[in-house]
Design a protein around this motif. Structure first.
Motif, PDB file in Angstrom:
ATOM      1  N   ILE A  78     -38.154 -22.452 -22.126  1.00 37.79           N
ATOM      2  CA  ILE A  78     -39.181 -22.061 -21.157  1.00 37.79           C
ATOM      3  C   ILE A  78     -38.987 -20.600 -20.757  1.00 37.79           C
ATOM      4  O   ILE A  78     -39.940 -19.818 -20.687  1.00 37.79           O
ATOM      5  N   PHE A  79     -37.736 -20.223 -20.500  1.00 36.85           N
ATOM      6  CA  PHE A  79     -37.442 -18.842 -20.130  1.00 36.85           C
ATOM      7  C   PHE A  79     -37.827 -17.888 -21.260  1.00 36.85           C
ATOM      8  O   PHE A  79     -38.374 -16.802 -21.024  1.00 36.85           O
ATOM      9  N   PHE A  80     -37.537 -18.299 -22.497  1.00 32.45           N
ATOM     10  CA  PHE A  80     -37.924 -17.499 -23.658  1.00 32.45           C
ATOM     11  C   PHE A  80     -39.437 -17.291 -23.681  1.00 32.45           C
ATOM     12  O   PHE A  80     -39.929 -16.187 -23.937  1.00 32.45           O
ATOM     13  N   ALA A  81     -40.191 -18.359 -23.397  1.00 35.40           N
ATOM     14  CA  ALA A  81     -41.653 -18.262 -23.385  1.00 35.40           C
ATOM     15  C   ALA A  81     -42.144 -17.358 -22.259  1.00 35.40           C
ATOM     16  O   ALA A  81     -43.129 -16.631 -22.420  1.00 35.40           O
ATOM     17  N   LEU A  82     -41.464 -17.391 -21.117  1.00 38.21           N
ATOM     18  CA  LEU A  82     -41.846 -16.509 -20.010  1.00 38.21           C
ATOM     19  C   LEU A  82     -41.657 -15.044 -20.392  1.00 38.21           C
ATOM     20  O   LEU A  82     -42.449 -14.176 -20.006  1.00 38.21           O
ATOM     21  N   LEU A  83     -40.608 -14.771 -21.149  1.00 32.99           N
ATOM     22  CA  LEU A  83     -40.323 -13.397 -21.560  1.00 32.99           C
ATOM     23  C   LEU A  83     -41.230 -12.931 -22.695  1.00 32.99           C
ATOM     24  O   LEU A  83     -41.751 -11.817 -22.676  1.00 32.99           O
ATOM     25  N   ARG A  84     -41.409 -13.792 -23.682  1.00 33.52           N
ATOM     26  CA  ARG A  84     -42.139 -13.395 -24.884  1.00 33.52           C
ATOM     27  C   ARG A  84     -43.632 -13.687 -24.808  1.00 33.52           C
ATOM     28  O   ARG A  84     -44.423 -13.138 -25.556  1.00 33.52           O
ATOM     29  N   GLY A  85     -44.009 -14.572 -23.899  1.00 35.72           N
ATOM     30  CA  GLY A  85     -45.404 -14.975 -23.821  1.00 35.72           C
ATOM     31  C   GLY A  85     -45.619 -16.305 -24.506  1.00 35.72           C
ATOM     32  O   GLY A  85     -44.944 -16.639 -25.482  1.00 35.72           O
ATOM     33  N   GLY A  86     -46.547 -17.070 -23.979  1.00 37.30           N
ATOM     34  CA  GLY A  86     -46.815 -18.384 -24.544  1.00 37.30           C
ATOM     35  C   GLY A  86     -48.136 -18.916 -24.045  1.00 37.30           C
ATOM     36  O   GLY A  86     -49.065 -18.158 -23.760  1.00 37.30           O
ATOM     37  N   LYS A  87     -48.189 -20.211 -23.894  1.00 40.15           N
ATOM     38  CA  LYS A  87     -49.440 -20.880 -23.558  1.00 40.15           C
ATOM     39  C   LYS A  87     -49.959 -20.497 -22.176  1.00 40.15           C
ATOM     40  O   LYS A  87     -51.162 -20.413 -21.951  1.00 40.15           O
ATOM     41  N   TYR A  88     -49.046 -20.261 -21.233  1.00 38.96           N
ATOM     42  CA  TYR A  88     -49.459 -20.073 -19.846  1.00 38.96           C
ATOM     43  C   TYR A  88     -49.214 -18.671 -19.290  1.00 38.96           C
ATOM     44  O   TYR A  88     -49.533 -18.416 -18.132  1.00 38.96           O
ATOM     45  N   CYS A  89     -48.631 -17.786 -20.057  1.00 39.79           N
ATOM     46  CA  CYS A  89     -48.381 -16.435 -19.545  1.00 39.79           C
ATOM     47  C   CYS A  89     -48.319 -15.445 -20.703  1.00 39.79           C
ATOM     48  O   CYS A  89     -48.055 -15.825 -21.845  1.00 39.79           O
ATOM     49  N   ALA A  90     -48.552 -14.179 -20.369  1.00 42.56           N
ATOM     50  CA  ALA A  90     -48.633 -13.146 -21.400  1.00 42.56           C
ATOM     51  C   ALA A  90     -47.268 -12.633 -21.838  1.00 42.56           C
ATOM     52  O   ALA A  90     -47.137 -12.050 -22.909  1.00 42.56           O
ATOM     53  N   GLY A  91     -46.238 -12.840 -21.020  1.00 37.60           N
ATOM     54  CA  GLY A  91     -44.918 -12.344 -21.376  1.00 37.60           C
ATOM     55  C   GLY A  91     -44.714 -10.901 -20.951  1.00 37.60           C
ATOM     56  O   GLY A  91     -45.579 -10.281 -20.326  1.00 37.60           O
ATOM     57  N   ILE A  92     -43.543 -10.366 -21.301  1.00 35.34           N
ATOM     58  CA  ILE A  92     -43.173  -9.003 -20.938  1.00 35.34           C
ATOM     59  C   ILE A  92     -43.441  -8.077 -22.120  1.00 35.34           C
ATOM     60  O   ILE A  92     -42.995  -8.342 -23.242  1.00 35.34           O
ATOM     61  N   GLU A  93     -44.150  -7.016 -21.874  1.00 34.03           N
ATOM     62  CA  GLU A  93     -44.485  -6.075 -22.940  1.00 34.03           C
ATOM     63  C   GLU A  93     -43.217  -5.475 -23.550  1.00 34.03           C
ATOM     64  O   GLU A  93     -42.287  -5.098 -22.839  1.00 34.03           O
ATOM     65  N   ASN A  94     -43.191  -5.421 -24.871  1.00 32.95           N
ATOM     66  CA  ASN A  94     -42.088  -4.827 -25.644  1.00 32.95           C
ATOM     67  C   ASN A  94     -40.776  -5.612 -25.539  1.00 32.95           C
ATOM     68  O   ASN A  94     -39.709  -5.069 -25.832  1.00 32.95           O
ATOM     69  N   CYS A  95     -40.845  -6.868 -25.136  1.00 36.06           N
ATOM     70  CA  CYS A  95     -39.630  -7.684 -25.084  1.00 36.06           C
ATOM     71  C   CYS A  95     -39.366  -8.263 -26.474  1.00 36.06           C
ATOM     72  O   CYS A  95     -40.080  -9.150 -26.941  1.00 36.06           O
ATOM     73  N   PRO A  97     -37.818 -10.432 -29.478  1.00 34.48           N
ATOM     74  CA  PRO A  97     -37.361 -11.830 -29.486  1.00 34.48           C
ATOM     75  C   PRO A  97     -35.849 -11.980 -29.422  1.00 34.48           C
ATOM     76  O   PRO A  97     -35.341 -12.924 -28.822  1.00 34.48           O
ATOM     77  N   HIS A  98     -35.103 -11.047 -30.034  1.00 30.20           N
ATOM     78  CA  HIS A  98     -33.644 -11.138 -29.975  1.00 30.20           C
ATOM     79  C   HIS A  98     -33.144 -10.918 -28.550  1.00 30.20           C
ATOM     80  O   HIS A  98     -32.204 -11.578 -28.099  1.00 30.20           O
ATOM     81  N   VAL A  99     -33.771  -9.990 -27.843  1.00 26.68           N
ATOM     82  CA  VAL A  99     -33.395  -9.733 -26.456  1.00 26.68           C
ATOM     83  C   VAL A  99     -33.749 -10.937 -25.587  1.00 26.68           C
ATOM     84  O   VAL A  99     -32.956 -11.375 -24.747  1.00 26.68           O
ATOM     85  N   ALA A 100     -34.941 -11.494 -25.797  1.00 30.63           N
ATOM     86  CA  ALA A 100     -35.369 -12.662 -25.024  1.00 30.63           C
ATOM     87  C   ALA A 100     -34.436 -13.848 -25.261  1.00 30.63           C
ATOM     88  O   ALA A 100     -34.066 -14.566 -24.324  1.00 30.63           O
ATOM     89  N   ALA A 101     -34.038 -14.056 -26.519  1.00 33.68           N
ATOM     90  CA  ALA A 101     -33.139 -15.167 -26.838  1.00 33.68           C
ATOM     91  C   ALA A 101     -31.773 -14.964 -26.199  1.00 33.68           C
ATOM     92  O   ALA A 101     -31.172 -15.899 -25.664  1.00 33.68           O
ATOM     93  N   ALA A 102     -31.267 -13.728 -26.242  1.00 33.63           N
ATOM     94  CA  ALA A 102     -29.963 -13.442 -25.641  1.00 33.63           C
ATOM     95  C   ALA A 102     -30.003 -13.617 -24.128  1.00 33.63           C
ATOM     96  O   ALA A 102     -29.090 -14.198 -23.528  1.00 33.63           O
ATOM     97  N   LEU A 103     -31.072 -13.133 -23.499  1.00 32.60           N
ATOM     98  CA  LEU A 103     -31.200 -13.286 -22.048  1.00 32.60           C
ATOM     99  C   LEU A 103     -31.278 -14.752 -21.638  1.00 32.60           C
ATOM    100  O   LEU A 103     -30.773 -15.140 -20.583  1.00 32.60           O
ATOM    101  N   SER A 104     -31.893 -15.561 -22.472  1.00 32.62           N
ATOM    102  CA  SER A 104     -32.042 -16.980 -22.130  1.00 32.62           C
ATOM    103  C   SER A 104     -30.704 -17.697 -22.079  1.00 32.62           C
ATOM    104  O   SER A 104     -30.595 -18.775 -21.493  1.00 32.62           O
ATOM    105  N   ARG A 105     -29.680 -17.091 -22.691  1.00 30.29           N
ATOM    106  CA  ARG A 105     -28.359 -17.713 -22.705  1.00 30.29           C
ATOM    107  C   ARG A 105     -27.408 -17.091 -21.681  1.00 30.29           C
ATOM    108  O   ARG A 105     -26.210 -17.352 -21.720  1.00 30.29           O
ATOM    109  N   CYS A 106     -27.935 -16.275 -20.780  1.00 29.94           N
ATOM    110  CA  CYS A 106     -27.076 -15.575 -19.821  1.00 29.94           C
ATOM    111  C   CYS A 106     -26.890 -16.321 -18.507  1.00 29.94           C
ATOM    112  O   CYS A 106     -26.268 -15.794 -17.583  1.00 29.94           O
ATOM    113  N   GLY A 107     -27.437 -17.516 -18.390  1.00 31.05           N
ATOM    114  CA  GLY A 107     -27.181 -18.337 -17.214  1.00 31.05           C
ATOM    115  C   GLY A 107     -28.183 -18.231 -16.084  1.00 31.05           C
ATOM    116  O   GLY A 107     -27.935 -18.747 -14.988  1.00 31.05           O
TER     117      GLY A 107
END
Length: 247
Positions: A78-95, A97-107
Motif C-alpha cells: 500500500i505504501f509503495f502504491a502511495l509513493l508510485r501511484g495507483g488506483k486511488y492516488c497519483a503518487g509522488i512525481e519522479n519517485c 520504483p527502487h526508491v519507493a520499494a526501499a522506503l517501504s521497508r524502512c519501518g
C-alpha cells in the motif's frame, strides 16, 4: 461488485472462490489477493502470452516496474502504491520504483496504517507532518535491510504536504466488497460459496459462457465472437488449466 473489481476479486481469491486473479496489473495484491496471474501486456506476441505468477506469501516480483527485493507485508505494498501511484492516488512525481520499494521497508508503514485507523483528523494531520519529515530525512540515508545496504537517497524527491493520501490508505486497507458491512454476497451464491471448492469443481462451462456472451454482449457476429474469445477468454482458461495442475 459494489466497489472496485480488483478488491472484489482479491476477496473472492482469499475466500477460495477463485484460484487466482488474472489481470494486467498488480492492484489485486494490494487488496490482499493470495495469488495473481499478471499478463505482461507489453510482452504480448503473436501466439505468445507472458503470464507472471505472484504469491502474496512471497512477493518478490515487480509492481509496475522492477524492484529488487520482497516486501514485508501488504501494508508495504500500500505504501509503495502511495509513493508510485495507483488506483486511488497519483503518487509522488519522479519517485523511482527502487526508491519507493526501499522506503517501504524502512519501518514507516505500520505506524501510518495505525494512525489512519485510530487518530482524529486533527491528530492525523499532526502525525503526518512529523511522519513525512522523518521520511524526507530517510531519503538521504542508507538503510540496512536483510543484511544489505539499500541506498534510498534521492535529492530530487520532495514529499508534498498532501502526502500521504490518507483516504487512499483507507480504501486500500478496507475496500468496499460484497463482504463489507451493509453489503451481502449475492443470495444465489451463498450456498455455493459457503466453503472453498476443490479445483475440479471450479471447471468453467465453455458452452454456458458462450451462451451468456452471445445473449448479453454485442458478440453476435461470428468473427467478432471468435476474436473476443481469443483475446479475453482463452488466455484465462488456459492459465487456469495449467496452474491448477502445476500449483
Amino acid at each position: 461488485a459494489p466497489g472496485s473489481a480488483d478488491a472484489e476479486l482479491a476477496r473472492m481469491n482469499r475466500e477460495g472462490i477463485v484460484h487466482a486473479v488474472l489481470t494486467d496489473n498488480s492492484a489485486s495484491l494490494i487488496f490482499g489477493a493470495n495469488t495473481v496471474y499478471r499478463i505482461t501486456s507489453h510482452l504480448w506476441r503473436k501466439n505468445h502470452i507472458r503470464i507472471d505468477v505472484y504469491f502474496a506469501s512471497a512477493v518478490t516480483a515487480p509492481l509496475g516496474e522492477a524492484v529488487p527485493a520482497p516486501f514485508n507485508s501488504i501494508s508495504d505494498l500500500i505504501f509503495f502504491a502511495l509513493l508510485r501511484g495507483g488506483k486511488y492516488c497519483a503518487g509522488i512525481e519522479n519517485c523511482h520504483p527502487h526508491v519507493a520499494a526501499a522506503l517501504s521497508r524502512c519501518g514507516y508503514t505500520e505506524e501510518l496504517m495505525l494512525a489512519v485507523e485510530t487518530l482524529s483528523p486533527d491528530e492525523l494531520e499532526q502525525f503526518c507532518s512529523h511522519w513525512r519529515k522523518a521520511i524526507q530525512e530517510e531519503l538521504g540515508t542508507q538503510t540496512i535491510f536483510d543484511g544489505k545496504v539499500h541506498d534510498v537517497y534521492d535529492s530530487r524527491l520532495t514529499l508534498p504536504v498532501t502526502f500521504p493520501n490518507t483516504e487512499a490508505c483507507r480504501l486500500y486497507k478496507d475496500p468496499l466488497t460484497s463482504w463489507s458491512l451493509g453489503q451481502c454476497v449475492p443470495t444465489s451464491a451463498v450456498a455455493a460459496w459457503s466453503a472453498p471448492l476443490a479445483p475440479s469443481h471450479l471447471a468453467l462451462s465453455i458452452s454456458h459462457l458462450a451462451r451468456f456472451s452471445f445473449q448479453y454482449f454485442d458478440w453476435r457476429n461470428k468473427s467478432v465472437f471468435k476474436a473476443e474469445f481469443a483475446q479475453h477468454v482463452w488466455p484465462g482458461i488456459l492459465s487456469q488449466m495449467i496452474y491448477s495442475v502445476c500449483y
